[in-house]
Scaffold this motif. Sequence first.
Motif: not given
Length: 480
Positions: A455-480
């Motif tokens: 659950a922690s792993e999934r939550a951290m992955a989701a949180l990373g996507k939220i942060v990436a998509s919340s930036a006003p400009i492209t800040v780089g892809a979320v690592a996989r």
Amino acid sequence: MKRYEVLAKEIEGSILAGVLRNGDRLPSVRSTSTSRGLSASTVFQAYYLLEARGIIRARQRSGYFVNWSSRKAPPTVDAPSQPANTPISVDVCARVFAILESTRSRNVVPFGSAFPSPLLFPLARLGRSMAQSAKNFEPWDTVDYLTPGSPDLRRQIALRYLADGMQVHMDEIVITNGALEALNLCLQAVARPGDAVIVECPTFYGALQALENHGLRAIQVPTCPKGGIDLPSLEKTIQLHQPAACWLMPNFQNPLGTLMAEDKKKALVELLTRHDVPLIEDDVYAELYFGDKRPLPAKAYDTTGIVMHCSSFSKCLAPGYRIGWSAPGRYARRVAQKKLITTLTTSAPAQGGLANYLEQGGYDKHLRKLRQTLAEQQRIFSQAVGHYFPAGTRATRPEGGYFLWVELPEGVDAMHVHERALAMDISVAPGPIFSASHAFKNCIRLNFGHAWNDASERAMAALGKIVASSAPITVGAVAR
């Protein structure tokens, strides 16, 4: 550097260089002792040190194994804050209450929690100690346990101070309902409505709530994640504004996790002594260190009674028991009087149970295991942040406690991240609640005091996507 530290450094270097890989078995203590010409105890010390850092892990009857993944932690946060050097009114209570209230459900992944997992504590053993204490409870104990608290518990706390070379008489110690009451009583003992109090920037939101509740103003002083509060700025602020007190956290500061160096703690106390400004020292995380020695509090350098030291068992032994204390030096009588006219006393069964537990022994063994667990979880969480969060993310590397302070890419709104994450049953603590001026808008605090799982792993992955998509400009892809 001691022999075991040299050995530990060599083994860690082999792991970081990839010579020893994750899951590899380390040579046995006997073979390492023979090949290196070291005693078995020296090898054990090296392995214990690496285990405490989360780099290796012991398996029962199997030996020691490398416990190091290829994930990399993000770059560190090292820039000091730059708050305005003026007293300001505090208005954080409503926001803090709303955020904390929204994260109480067990269904929420508790990255924003203020507490470590309750599963980390010997609650069954504590329960037996409380039952034993209750059997021996005498009628006159109801009087003895009034302010300043149980003589047996105060004696045990005084012994903990003595173990660090500090002479704190049990008569100076006041037992309280958690550290927060201790801190509030100290604040009331030295400050009056309208006074100004110095705090770090960022600081524990509980300090800001206390200032707001008592009608006090906050003066925020620059603080660096690597070194703590800036002493020249602190002295300048004292000379300019003549504050009633300082409320600081030298050991594993919340939210930064900063550990102030011992010489700097000494200089801090000397500075405050020169200006006769009392220090309210919040020291609730001192037992949760990842090194080989408990860091001394600022009170260890106090020769005039100006340091009001506050701590509790809530973060390291007994959450929910609400047992804290203050050793407020020259202000002990004032603090005891404040306690007497507010809550009078602290739960007698809880005090008795903790005193019994401490008398029976086992506390330090519990703490060693707790520290090892938290050190390992800090590594896992740090690497997960580096893996899932976008480029431009930075984070602290605390040497104790259970909080990571994460600086998100410029332009990311932490409150927006908090709201989106909560909608997915993930909690974070947004940066603005740690500032009287609602600063740190692109920062969050993450709690690594709960076990890492799927659950922690999934939550951290989701949180990373939220942060990436919340930036006003492209800040780089979320690592996989």
